[in-house]
Write a protein that holds these residues in place. Structure first.
Motif, PDB file in Angstrom:
ATOM      1  N   THR A  44       0.836  -1.204   0.000  1.00  0.00           N
ATOM      2  CA  THR A  44       0.000   0.000   0.000  1.00  0.00           C
ATOM      3  C   THR A  44       0.867   1.249   0.000  1.00  0.00           C
ATOM      4  O   THR A  44       0.565   2.236  -0.686  1.00  0.00           O
ATOM      5  N   ALA A  45       1.964   1.222   0.774  1.00  0.00           N
ATOM      6  CA  ALA A  45       2.897   2.357   0.745  1.00  0.00           C
ATOM      7  C   ALA A  45       3.489   2.537  -0.653  1.00  0.00           C
ATOM      8  O   ALA A  45       3.624   3.667  -1.149  1.00  0.00           O
ATOM      9  N   ALA A  46       3.820   1.422  -1.321  1.00  0.00           N
ATOM     10  CA  ALA A  46       4.346   1.508  -2.686  1.00  0.00           C
ATOM     11  C   ALA A  46       3.282   2.037  -3.652  1.00  0.00           C
ATOM     12  O   ALA A  46       3.598   2.812  -4.571  1.00  0.00           O
ATOM     13  N   LEU A  47       2.037   1.650  -3.442  1.00  0.00           N
ATOM     14  CA  LEU A  47       0.954   2.120  -4.312  1.00  0.00           C
ATOM     15  C   LEU A  47       0.775   3.628  -4.212  1.00  0.00           C
ATOM     16  O   LEU A  47       0.589   4.316  -5.229  1.00  0.00           O
ATOM     17  N   LEU A  48       0.847   4.155  -2.996  1.00  0.00           N
ATOM     18  CA  LEU A  48       0.694   5.599  -2.834  1.00  0.00           C
ATOM     19  C   LEU A  48       1.859   6.351  -3.478  1.00  0.00           C
ATOM     20  O   LEU A  48       1.660   7.421  -4.078  1.00  0.00           O
ATOM     21  N   LYS A  49       3.080   5.820  -3.337  1.00  0.00           N
ATOM     22  CA  LYS A  49       4.233   6.470  -3.973  1.00  0.00           C
ATOM     23  C   LYS A  49       4.112   6.380  -5.497  1.00  0.00           C
ATOM     24  O   LYS A  49       4.439   7.335  -6.218  1.00  0.00           O
ATOM     25  N   ALA A  50       3.657   5.232  -5.986  1.00  0.00           N
ATOM     26  CA  ALA A  50       3.503   5.062  -7.433  1.00  0.00           C
ATOM     27  C   ALA A  50       2.409   5.972  -7.984  1.00  0.00           C
ATOM     28  O   ALA A  50       2.502   6.445  -9.125  1.00  0.00           O
ATOM     29  N   ARG A  51       1.381   6.216  -7.201  1.00  0.00           N
ATOM     30  CA  ARG A  51       0.262   7.054  -7.638  1.00  0.00           C
ATOM     31  C   ARG A  51       0.725   8.458  -8.012  1.00  0.00           C
ATOM     32  O   ARG A  51       0.165   9.089  -8.929  1.00  0.00           O
ATOM     33  N   ALA A  52       1.772   8.938  -7.346  1.00  0.00           N
ATOM     34  CA  ALA A  52       2.242  10.302  -7.595  1.00  0.00           C
ATOM     35  C   ALA A  52       2.940  10.440  -8.950  1.00  0.00           C
ATOM     36  O   ALA A  52       3.035  11.549  -9.484  1.00  0.00           O
ATOM     37  N   ARG A 105      -7.192   0.598 -10.435  1.00  0.00           N
ATOM     38  CA  ARG A 105      -7.905   1.875 -10.452  1.00  0.00           C
ATOM     39  C   ARG A 105      -6.965   3.048 -10.685  1.00  0.00           C
ATOM     40  O   ARG A 105      -7.347   4.057 -11.271  1.00  0.00           O
ATOM     41  N   ILE A 106      -5.731   2.948 -10.216  1.00  0.00           N
ATOM     42  CA  ILE A 106      -4.762   4.040 -10.379  1.00  0.00           C
ATOM     43  C   ILE A 106      -4.044   3.859 -11.711  1.00  0.00           C
ATOM     44  O   ILE A 106      -3.305   2.896 -11.909  1.00  0.00           O
ATOM     45  N   GLU A 107      -4.246   4.774 -12.621  1.00  0.00           N
ATOM     46  CA  GLU A 107      -3.715   4.648 -13.977  1.00  0.00           C
ATOM     47  C   GLU A 107      -2.186   4.634 -13.969  1.00  0.00           C
ATOM     48  O   GLU A 107      -1.543   5.506 -13.392  1.00  0.00           O
ATOM     49  N   GLY A 108      -1.636   3.609 -14.597  1.00  0.00           N
ATOM     50  CA  GLY A 108      -0.190   3.521 -14.730  1.00  0.00           C
ATOM     51  C   GLY A 108       0.513   2.829 -13.581  1.00  0.00           C
ATOM     52  O   GLY A 108       1.717   2.559 -13.671  1.00  0.00           O
ATOM     53  N   ALA A 109      -0.192   2.517 -12.481  1.00  0.00           N
ATOM     54  CA  ALA A 109       0.470   1.909 -11.314  1.00  0.00           C
ATOM     55  C   ALA A 109       1.000   0.523 -11.654  1.00  0.00           C
ATOM     56  O   ALA A 109       2.142   0.172 -11.318  1.00  0.00           O
ATOM     57  N   LEU A 110       0.182  -0.277 -12.328  1.00  0.00           N
ATOM     58  CA  LEU A 110       0.632  -1.621 -12.695  1.00  0.00           C
ATOM     59  C   LEU A 110       1.729  -1.559 -13.759  1.00  0.00           C
ATOM     60  O   LEU A 110       2.622  -2.423 -13.782  1.00  0.00           O
TER      61      LEU A 110
END
Length: 511
Positions: A332-340, A414-419
């Motif tokens: 989840t921490a990685a997802l939030l960093k990736a979201r930016a 849901r977060i574009e580009g995260a994957l």
């Protein structure tokens, strides 16, 4: 990098031929070579193929030894470290994050046993979800080992020494030990006949008899009503004797369990804000029960609401070195960093200009998550099929990866580009994971017993992911193929010398 190197060598040879073919009289030289090859005997071709087979075999053995010892391909490592800079490439591997201090790392190693099995915070409902899966597919989603652990949990949480004073609790004490689900359900109904306010009987029926989440929620509401009444009585007399203290602990466990499952019912039925409120109230009312990992339920619900600021606040409280880590926290921490950065991230652009500070932070967060549990990326990238998560998980194991991806895959999508960012970086960070196992950068060394425990937790039809069994690099396959091919040529030359000489001359004439 090796592919680019081969292309550069081919281009260089082509340019060399075009520029120097007239001064060096390459055409005449090729004619002379052709004449020379046409006069060679079968013995020469046999010696040549044997020698090439021997050399390629040595290269293969060395590659295999280097991979087994260091976890990387020697040829690939040399091409990345030395050849790629010469042809103008920019290595875009993420920098290794700084390790924690020795004292902190040692503390985490002492606090974390190697293969402790934990209750899955997001485990499904037996009747409404696991049983429905079995009815549809005919496959048993839970192993006997997993269900036996749950039976032990129920006996520890929902029974105490004073159960003999109440007939309904005595019946339920036997019910939790029953192996047959129908026998457990029958015992729960018997307990309700003796005492209509038996909270644990409603809990058992909600878990196993209810075939829908709506029915389970109805049972849990009855359990909450009965549990709150019993809990208040236990609070008033808990100081009278050690037996009353044990009864208060049991009644507290029942109340917390029921409230948590009610919050999970609300989450599954789409009442997410109500579920978040129930989880926050529960954590505020019982702050000492952090070992139950209710915050992981809260994180998943907040991600569904896309309340990323609230998710960050929860992570700031629970992502601490003194607490046991989990895949939910790290990823989840990685997802939030990736979201930016994920929406604008492009590997081609990053290789040209380098990584920005925000991208480096995101890549380091992914590295941290992959080092904690290297099984998760393949599930998030749908390179490996999911199954229903077990009721217990092994932290850093395949069972935890299944449980995390089962609930969080939708949040990554849901977060574009995260994957896409995960896909571009996880293999590089996987290669950077300490190897062999005795080392560790951010966490204690990876336990060697995870495969055995995961095979007991996960169903037999699921292919268990094993780490640190890294996939063989390309050059091991290449050298193995080269060795086999040259050995086959040597054998054919020995058996059919005349035919192979004719074949070699024909190839030389064509070339």
């Amino acid at each position: 990098p090796w592919a680019r190197g081969l292309l550069a060598v081919a281009a260089g040879l082509g340019l060399f031929y075009l520029v120097l073919r007239v001064p060096l009289r390459l055409r005449d030289s090729l004619a002379a070579v052709t004449v020379f090859l046409s006069t060679l005997t079968p013995k020469f071709y046999f010696a040549l193929t044997v020698t090439s087979s021997f050399i390629s075999g040595l290269i293969f053995v060395f590659e295999w030894w280097h991979f087994r010892k260091y976890g990387t391909s020697f040829i690939e490592q040399v091409s990345v470290s030395h050849l790629r800079p010469l042809i103008g490439g920019v290595e875009n591997s993420p920098p290794a994050p700084a390790a924690f201090s020795a004292g902190e790392n040692e503390t985490s190693r002492q606090n974390m046993p190697e293969c402790k099995v934990w209750r899955n915070p997001l485990n499904l409902f037996r009747g409404a979800e696991y049983s429905r899966y079995m009815w549809v597919t005919g496959k048993e989603p839970l192993t006997y080992y997993d269900m036996n652990l749950s039976a032990q949990d129920h006996q520890n949480f929902f029974t105490c020494d004073t159960d003999a004073l109440r007939p309904s609790d005595t019946v339920m004490q036997k019910a939790w030990r029953e192996r047959n689900p129908q026998a457990r359900i029958k015992a729960a109904h018997q307990a309700l006949e003796l005492n209509n306010d038996c909270a644990t009987a409603y809990v058992l029926l909600a878990e196993e008899e209810a075939t829908t989440i709506v029915d389970a929620e109805r049972y849990f509401k009855q359990a909450l009503k009965a549990g709150e009444m019993i809990y208040r009585k236990s609070q008033n007399c808990h100081s009278q004797s050690p037996q009353h203290e044990a009864q208060l602990r049991r009644d507290t466990n029942v109340l917390v369990y029921v409230k948590r499952r009610l919050a999970m019912c609300a989450r599954k039925l789409g009442r997410i804000r109500e579920a978040v409120k129930m989880m926050r109230d529960l954590m505020k009312e019982f702050p000492l029960l952090s070992m139950l990992n209710i915050h992981e339920n809260l994180l998943e619900a907040l991600l569904e609401l896309q309340a990323y600021a609230d998710v960050q606040a929860v992570l700031a409280k629970y992502d601490d070195i003194s607490l046991p880590k989990s895949a939910a926290i790290c990823y989840t921490a990685a997802l939030l960093k990736a979201r930016a950065v994920s929406e604008r991230f492009s590997p081609e652009t990053a290789s040209k200009r380098g990584l920005s500070t925000a991208e480096i932070n995101a890549v380091e967060a992914i590295h941290r998550a992959v080092e904690f549990n290297p099984h998760v990326p393949k599930y998030l990238l749908e390179m490996k099929s999911l199954v229903l998560p077990p009721e217990h998980i092994l932290k850093r194991g395949d069972s935890e990866a299944v449980a995390y991806a089962f609930f969080h895959l939708q949040h990554w999508k849901r977060i574009e580009g995260a994957l896409n960012l995960l896909h571009c970086t996880w293999e590089g960070t996987f290669r950077m994971i300490p190897y062999p196992l005795e080392k560790g950068h951010l966490f204690y060394p990876y336990p060697s017993c995870t495969e055995t425990a995961d095979r007991e937790l996960l169903p037999t039809f699921h292919e268990v992911s094993v780490y640190p069994q890294k996939e063989l690099p390309f050059f091991i396959h290449f050298t193995a193929g080269l060795c086999s091919f040259s050995a086959m040529l040597a054998l054919l030359t020995h058996q059919f010398p005349e035919l192979m000489v004719v074949f070699a001359k024909a190839v030389s004439i064509v070339s």
